[in-house]
Enzyme design. Structure first.
Site, PDB file in Angstrom:
ATOM      1  N   ASP A  35       0.797  -1.241   0.000  1.00 51.61           N
ATOM      2  CA  ASP A  35       0.000   0.000   0.000  1.00 51.61           C
ATOM      3  C   ASP A  35       0.824   1.283   0.000  1.00 51.61           C
ATOM      4  OD1 ASP A  35      -2.284  -1.458  -0.027  1.00 51.61           O
ATOM      5  OD2 ASP A  35      -2.741  -1.218   2.114  1.00 51.61           O
ATOM      6  N   HIS A 238      30.509   4.700  -3.437  1.00 52.92           N
ATOM      7  CA  HIS A 238      29.043   4.785  -3.407  1.00 52.92           C
ATOM      8  C   HIS A 238      28.492   4.679  -1.987  1.00 52.92           C
ATOM      9  CE1 HIS A 238      28.902   3.488  -7.912  1.00 52.92           C
ATOM     10  NE2 HIS A 238      29.196   4.759  -7.761  1.00 52.92           N
ATOM     11  N   ASP A 255      28.398  14.472  -1.892  1.00 51.64           N
ATOM     12  CA  ASP A 255      28.028  14.421  -3.316  1.00 51.64           C
ATOM     13  C   ASP A 255      26.510  14.461  -3.334  1.00 51.64           C
ATOM     14  OD1 ASP A 255      27.470  13.788  -5.956  1.00 51.64           O
ATOM     15  OD2 ASP A 255      28.961  12.183  -6.081  1.00 51.64           O
ATOM     16  N   ASP A 266      24.403  17.833  -9.924  1.00 52.52           N
ATOM     17  CA  ASP A 266      25.242  16.760  -9.371  1.00 52.52           C
ATOM     18  C   ASP A 266      26.551  17.398  -8.933  1.00 52.52           C
ATOM     19  OD1 ASP A 266      26.717  14.517  -8.843  1.00 52.52           O
ATOM     20  OD2 ASP A 266      26.717  13.737 -10.894  1.00 52.52           O
ATOM     21  N   HIS A 345      37.932   6.219 -10.914  1.00 53.34           N
ATOM     22  CA  HIS A 345      36.756   6.458 -11.767  1.00 53.34           C
ATOM     23  C   HIS A 345      37.117   7.468 -12.842  1.00 53.34           C
ATOM     24  CE1 HIS A 345      35.853  10.326  -9.748  1.00 53.34           C
ATOM     25  NE2 HIS A 345      36.046   9.710  -8.596  1.00 53.34           N
ATOM     26  N   HIS A 349      30.442  12.678 -16.683  1.00 56.46           N
ATOM     27  CA  HIS A 349      29.383  12.001 -17.451  1.00 56.46           C
ATOM     28  C   HIS A 349      28.453  13.082 -17.967  1.00 56.46           C
ATOM     29  CE1 HIS A 349      27.005  12.735 -13.806  1.00 56.46           C
ATOM     30  NE2 HIS A 349      28.040  12.262 -13.128  1.00 56.46           N
ATOM     31  N   HIS A 356      23.094  10.563 -14.783  1.00 60.00           N
ATOM     32  CA  HIS A 356      24.020  10.025 -15.782  1.00 60.00           C
ATOM     33  C   HIS A 356      23.227  10.057 -17.082  1.00 60.00           C
ATOM     34  CE1 HIS A 356      26.747   7.694 -12.747  1.00 60.00           C
ATOM     35  NE2 HIS A 356      26.700   8.991 -12.529  1.00 60.00           N
ATOM     36  N   GLU A 379      34.591  15.869 -12.428  1.00 58.84           N
ATOM     37  CA  GLU A 379      34.636  15.388 -11.046  1.00 58.84           C
ATOM     38  C   GLU A 379      35.827  14.476 -10.725  1.00 58.84           C
ATOM     39  OE1 GLU A 379      31.631  12.383 -10.127  1.00 58.84           O
ATOM     40  OE2 GLU A 379      30.653  12.803 -12.018  1.00 58.84           O
ATOM     41  N   TYR A 383      41.397   9.121  -3.522  1.00 58.81           N
ATOM     42  CA  TYR A 383      40.875   8.351  -2.394  1.00 58.81           C
ATOM     43  C   TYR A 383      42.006   7.489  -1.832  1.00 58.81           C
ATOM     44  CZ  TYR A 383      37.023   9.805  -5.324  1.00 58.81           C
ATOM     45  OH  TYR A 383      36.190  10.555  -6.099  1.00 58.81           O
ATOM     46  N   ARG A 400      36.756  14.552  -3.540  1.00 57.32           N
ATOM     47  CA  ARG A 400      36.249  14.709  -4.913  1.00 57.32           C
ATOM     48  C   ARG A 400      35.718  16.131  -5.018  1.00 57.32           C
ATOM     49  NH1 ARG A 400      33.536  10.536  -5.288  1.00 57.32           N
ATOM     50  NH2 ARG A 400      31.397  11.122  -4.774  1.00 57.32           N
ATOM     51  N   GLU A 402      33.331  18.212  -7.705  1.00 55.35           N
ATOM     52  CA  GLU A 402      32.488  17.974  -8.885  1.00 55.35           C
ATOM     53  C   GLU A 402      31.652  19.207  -9.216  1.00 55.35           C
ATOM     54  OE1 GLU A 402      29.441  14.910  -8.396  1.00 55.35           O
ATOM     55  OE2 GLU A 402      29.350  14.669 -10.569  1.00 55.35           O
TER      56      GLU A 402
HETATM   57  N1  GLY Z   1      26.446  11.460  -8.021  1.00 52.93           N
HETATM   58  C1  GLY Z   1      26.700  10.575  -9.068  1.00 52.93           C
HETATM   59  C2  GLY Z   1      27.925  10.885  -9.772  1.00 52.93           C
HETATM   60  O1  GLY Z   1      28.689  11.735  -9.332  1.00 52.93           O
HETATM   61  O2  GLY Z   1      28.176  10.365 -10.816  1.00 52.93           O
HETATM   62 MN    MN Z   2      28.605  12.903 -11.213  1.00 54.10          MN
HETATM   63 MN    MN Z   3      28.108  13.293  -8.015  1.00 56.55          MN
END
Ligand code: GLY
Ligand code: MN
Ligand code: MN
Length: 432
Positions: A35, A238, A255, A266, A345, A349, A356, A379, A383, A400, A402
């Site tokens: 529900d 993540h 983030d 983002d 990474h 993106h 994304h 970004e 780390y 990071r 970004e």
């Molecule tokens: N917050 C998702 C990324 O930075 O790609």
């Molecule tokens: Mn991002």
């Molecule tokens: Mn991000």
């Protein structure tokens, strides 16, 4: 009343390219548990072409000589509207959203075979939803069964996303103004977060301030689950638990972005919980910042998708060698990928309706060229997990930075310019 002309002109542009019939359903309303549902979020492709916010709706576009756009949506229903809220209904939807035809969604399956008759192609988000794949194939088979009476069935089944992704990759002024505002709201939220974080607070207390600022400013939702990662949690890319205590002497990586009328921001900022960077934190921060600025300066027409990443990697590799965290020449660290122990990474993106966002990154096997109107994130990060090969002063530093940017004719516009970024800006803002 909201102006839906951008959506009408997108349908017009798509119809010019469409050699057949396109069927684009919106997203279903997802149940969370008994529900109870997740907050409703439309399908991005459907919304891009319609602006229509309700579930249980399908856009059908018929190309060719008598080109038309049809919306199939829920009918008005007084009883349901008392419980669940307003519905446009087909008549009002036609007027407000500018469709050529509208029908009750319950009529769609019966009408589909007729719509597919004598059309060369049927376009659909192939494989996105098994239920819809089956409905399209059932309609296709119904047309094929009429072959002996001279009816021709579409010979091609194609993915509508190939056409729409490319359109969505280039943002128009309407989209850029929404993205500017989404970035401004998120930048303000980051500012507030910097003032909220203090030793002894929990990560979720800071997260709560982000949510509050998003909603207070009219954004409908976070554009993804925020990462509020104190100390070593920042080295979990993540991390979303956001429930640990913040400690003096540690950094906090946030983030977080919001969604405004469908469009995402983002943004990531990293700052010291106690308001002052330590020497080691500052050393690493300055390297990541230099990498980010080098990457941003590559966001311009004439660069390729990979240019900002290459620029960031070179600066990071240089910094890692200077700090003694990587050994050998900068070239060898870049070529061997040794830097990936600390930067695993890529540098960004596409950004838009989806955080994304859609759009190809390569074309003909090569990284595609950056062109005005493309929106992306920049970004880079670093780390450093505890390890015997790393001096202890660097352990658990996760950074990071970004920003959200749009390619312009001259270079790029930084949408998230208002979130403090240099060591001085951050320390000054936190000291006030
Ligand atoms: N917050 C998702 C990324 O930075 O790609
Ligand atoms: Mn991002
Ligand atoms: Mn991000």
């Amino acid at each position: 009343m909201k102006d839906y002309s951008p959506f009408i002109s997108r349908r017009k542009r798509l119809l010019e390219k469409l050699g057949g019939v396109a069927i684009v359903p919106t997203a279903p309303h997802q149940q969370r548990n008994r529900d109870s549902h997740y907050p409703y979020r439309f399908d991005s492709h459907f919304y891009y072409l319609t602006g229509f916010p309700e579930p249980e709706a399908v856009l059908v576009m018929v190309g060719g000589e008598n080109a038309k756009s049809m919306l199939f949506c829920r009918e008005r229903d007084e009883e349901r509207e008392i419980w669940d809220g307003h519905r446009f209904g087909p008549a009002r939807a036609k007027e407000v959203f500018g469709f050529d035809e509208t029908h009750p969604v319950s009529a769609l399956e019966g009408m589909l075979p007729e719509l597919l008759k004598d059309q060369p192609s049927v376009y659909h988000p192939l494989g996105a939803d098994e239920k819809w794949d089956a409905k399209v194939l059932t309609a296709l088979n119904a047309v094929r069964a009429q072959a002996r009476s001279g009816v021709e069935a579409p010979e091609n089944v194609a993915d509508i996303r190939c056409l729409v992704d490319e359109m969505r990759l280039f943002k128009d002024d309407y989209e850029i103004s929404l993205m500017r505002r989404a970035a401004q709201i998120a930048s303000n939220a980051h500012r507030i977060a910097m003032r909220t974080a203090r030793p002894g607070a929990r990560e979720y207390e800071v997260e709560a301030e982000l949510f509050a600022e998003f909603r207070r400013s009219g954004a409908q939702a976070p554009s993804y689950t925020p990462i509020v990662a104190g100390g070593g949690n920042a080295c979990i890319l993540h991390y979303v638990e956001n429930d640990e205590m913040l400690r003096a002497g540690e950094l906090l990586l946030i983030d977080a972005g919001c969604e405004l009328d469908g469009y995402a921001s983002d943004i990531t900022r990293t700052f010291p919980v106690g308001g002052k960077f330590s020497a080691a934190q500052k050393d690493v921060y300055e390297i990541v910042l230099e990498a980010q600025l080098a990457a941003i300066s590559e966001v311009k027409p004439g660069s390729t998708w990979d240019s900002p990443h290459e620029a960031a990697v070179r600066v990071l590799a240089t910094g890692l060698v200077d700090l003694g965290l990587c050994r050998g020449s900068v070239d060898s660290v870049v070529e061997s990928g040794d830097y990936k122990r600390f930067y695993m990474h890529r540098t960004g993106h596409w950004l838009g309706l989806d955080v994304h966002d859609v759009g190809s990154y390569k074309s003909g096997g090569k990284w595609r060229a950056l062109e005005p109107g493309m929106a992306l994130t920049v970004e880079p990060g670093c780390y450093i997990r505890p390890s015997e090969s790393v001096p202890e002063a660097f352990w658990n530093i996760g950074i990071r930075i970004e920003d959200d940017v749009v390619v312009t004719r001259q270079g790029c516009e930084i949408l998230s310019f208002d979130a403090p970024k240099t060591v001085k800006e951050i320390e000054d803002w936190m000291a006030k």
